[in-house]
Write a protein that holds these residues in place. Structure first.
Motif, mmCIF file in Angstrom:
data_model
loop_
_atom_site.group_PDB
_atom_site.id
_atom_site.type_symbol
_atom_site.label_atom_id
_atom_site.label_comp_id
_atom_site.label_asym_id
_atom_site.label_seq_id
_atom_site.Cartn_x
_atom_site.Cartn_y
_atom_site.Cartn_z
ATOM 1 N N ALA A 100 0.843 -1.334 0.101
ATOM 2 C CA ALA A 100 0.171 0.242 0.128
ATOM 3 C C ALA A 100 0.862 1.413 -0.017
ATOM 4 C CB ALA A 100 -0.893 -0.040 0.975
ATOM 5 N N TYR A 101 0.324 2.376 -0.476
ATOM 6 C CA TYR A 101 0.958 3.557 -0.123
ATOM 7 C C TYR A 101 1.132 3.859 1.431
ATOM 8 C CZ TYR A 101 0.453 4.923 -5.083
ATOM 9 O OH TYR A 101 0.687 5.050 -6.260
ATOM 10 N N ALA A 183 5.541 12.960 2.904
ATOM 11 C CA ALA A 183 5.312 12.364 1.636
ATOM 12 C C ALA A 183 4.432 11.368 1.508
ATOM 13 C CB ALA A 183 6.690 12.449 0.642
ATOM 14 N N PHE A 184 3.606 11.048 0.470
ATOM 15 C CA PHE A 184 2.839 10.138 0.362
ATOM 16 C C PHE A 184 3.405 9.054 -0.871
ATOM 17 C CE2 PHE A 184 -0.053 12.700 2.602
ATOM 18 C CZ PHE A 184 -0.760 11.788 3.359
ATOM 19 N N VAL A 185 4.071 7.771 -0.520
ATOM 20 C CA VAL A 185 4.794 7.179 -1.579
ATOM 21 C C VAL A 185 4.313 5.557 -1.649
ATOM 22 C CG1 VAL A 185 7.246 6.751 -2.122
ATOM 23 C CG2 VAL A 185 6.771 8.783 -0.652
ATOM 24 N N TRP A 186 4.605 5.112 -2.921
ATOM 25 C CA TRP A 186 4.291 3.552 -2.865
ATOM 26 C C TRP A 186 5.148 2.984 -1.729
ATOM 27 C CZ3 TRP A 186 1.095 0.061 -3.428
ATOM 28 C CH2 TRP A 186 1.219 -1.320 -3.775
ATOM 29 N N SER A 202 10.337 7.809 9.406
ATOM 30 C CA SER A 202 9.473 6.719 9.721
ATOM 31 C C SER A 202 8.278 6.839 8.700
ATOM 32 C CB SER A 202 8.816 7.071 11.194
ATOM 33 O OG SER A 202 8.133 8.288 11.253
ATOM 34 N N TYR A 203 7.304 5.473 8.482
ATOM 35 C CA TYR A 203 6.356 5.789 7.848
ATOM 36 C C TYR A 203 5.173 4.998 8.242
ATOM 37 C CZ TYR A 203 6.966 0.779 6.518
ATOM 38 O OH TYR A 203 6.979 -0.401 6.484
ATOM 39 N N ALA A 204 4.005 5.451 8.131
ATOM 40 C CA ALA A 204 2.889 4.867 8.505
ATOM 41 C C ALA A 204 2.037 4.302 7.148
ATOM 42 C CB ALA A 204 1.978 5.515 9.434
ATOM 43 N N VAL A 205 1.398 3.057 7.203
ATOM 44 C CA VAL A 205 0.352 2.548 6.087
ATOM 45 C C VAL A 205 -0.591 3.646 5.992
ATOM 46 C CG1 VAL A 205 -0.939 0.808 5.082
ATOM 47 C CG2 VAL A 205 1.304 0.268 6.072
ATOM 48 N N GLY A 255 12.268 -4.859 3.468
ATOM 49 C CA GLY A 255 11.557 -4.115 3.985
ATOM 50 C C GLY A 255 10.032 -3.716 3.434
ATOM 51 N N VAL A 256 9.596 -4.447 2.498
ATOM 52 C CA VAL A 256 8.353 -4.253 1.884
ATOM 53 C C VAL A 256 7.141 -4.174 2.799
ATOM 54 C CG1 VAL A 256 6.566 -5.001 0.016
ATOM 55 C CG2 VAL A 256 9.295 -5.016 -0.312
ATOM 56 N N PRO A 257 6.296 -3.217 2.860
ATOM 57 C CA PRO A 257 5.348 -3.295 3.708
ATOM 58 C C PRO A 257 4.137 -4.204 3.131
ATOM 59 C CG PRO A 257 5.672 -1.003 3.155
ATOM 60 C CD PRO A 257 6.383 -2.039 2.283
ATOM 61 N N LEU A 258 4.244 -5.299 3.649
ATOM 62 C CA LEU A 258 3.105 -6.349 3.281
ATOM 63 C C LEU A 258 1.826 -6.457 4.084
ATOM 64 C CD1 LEU A 258 5.858 -9.297 3.286
ATOM 65 C CD2 LEU A 258 5.034 -7.976 1.420
#
Length: 262
Positions: A100-101, A183-186, A202-205, A255-258
């Motif tokens: 997901a983004y 930033a909103f990123v794939w 850091s990122y959040a789905v 590290g792909v968010p699955l």
């Protein structure tokens, strides 16, 4: 005498030609693929080819509009890895991952930001991925535009500066440098470049995973082939299933968010 003739015949039998799997991929598109075969799609292709007892032959082609027509459908290759499962211009295998983004931030106070309805977005400088030279919009760009966020949004081309070794890096680098606040990123792209950043990010789905029924933020990913290649599709699906644990390990290592597949 007969046994001698039989032995001679056996000795003259030529070994069967090795099977070749022709793969169309981008030579400069990390974390997915590159000409040095350092991307996670390169590694997954090797796993699948080994299961099929096939050698891999790459047809390197920049991932641009029209590349399916110009490569796969033109007969230059057998498969294109890493395509959206719902892509209607080719046949696709069952998905081998779903992602997901995500929202990428630097400021710890913004950690966990994930919703397009977060009131803080209106006060932030926001980066968003755009597709193509004509600035076609990705789902996050549409979601921000729906909410009137235009003046505080900066677009970054998905394909980036192709003369550079990491064309997709600038949007994450812009967060690290403070050029944008979020930033909103794939997801696979974001996670890869966050790991390479000298500045902690850091990122959040993105949540929810759709902005209405027509604007999903999560996508299933498959291997694509020509619609007529039904036997190959079945072989690939069987190989992906048999090597699913190994493939997931590759995705995790990058590290792909699955996400769970529905």
């Amino acid at each position: 005498m007969k046994w001698a003739l039989a032995l001679a015949a056996l000795l003259t039998v030529q070994p069967a030609a090795a099977r070749t799997l022709k793969v169309c991929a981008d030579p400069n598109n990390l974390p997915f693929s590159n000409a040095k075969e350092e991307g996670f799609e390169n590694r997954i292709v090797r796993i699948v080819a080994a299961e099929l007892r096939a050698d891999v032959e790459y047809v390197w082609w920049a991932q641009r509009r029209g590349n399916v027509r110009e490569t796969l459908n033109a007969g230059l290759c057998d498969i294109i890895p890493g395509v959206g499962s719902s892509l209607d211009m080719l046949a696709t295998t069952r998905p081998y991952y779903r992602s997901a983004y995500v929202a990428v931030v630097r400021d710890p106070a913004l950690k966990g930001l994930s919703s397009f309805d977060d009131p803080r977005l209106a006060r932030l400088k926001i980066g968003v991925q755009l597709i193509g030279d004509d600035g076609s919009n990705t789902p996050p760009a549409h979601a921000l535009s729906r909410r009137g966020m235009i003046d505080n949004v900066r677009g970054f081309a998905v394909y980036g500066d192709y003369s550079q070794p990491l064309p997709q890096a600038p949007i994450v680098q812009a967060v690290a440098s403070g050029e944008v606040d979020a930033a909103f990123v794939w997801g696979p792209t974001a996670a890869f470049f966050i790991r390479r950043s000298a500045v902690p990010l850091s990122y959040a789905v993105v949540s929810p995973l759709s902005d209405g029924p027509a604007l999903p933020m999560a996508f299933d990913i498959s291997m694509g082939m020509r619609r007529t290649d039904v036997p190959l599709r079945r072989e690939l699906e069987a190989a992906l299933e048999r090597r699913a644990v190994e493939i997931r390990s590759v995705l995790v290592s990058y590290g792909v968010p699955l996400l769970d597949q529905p």
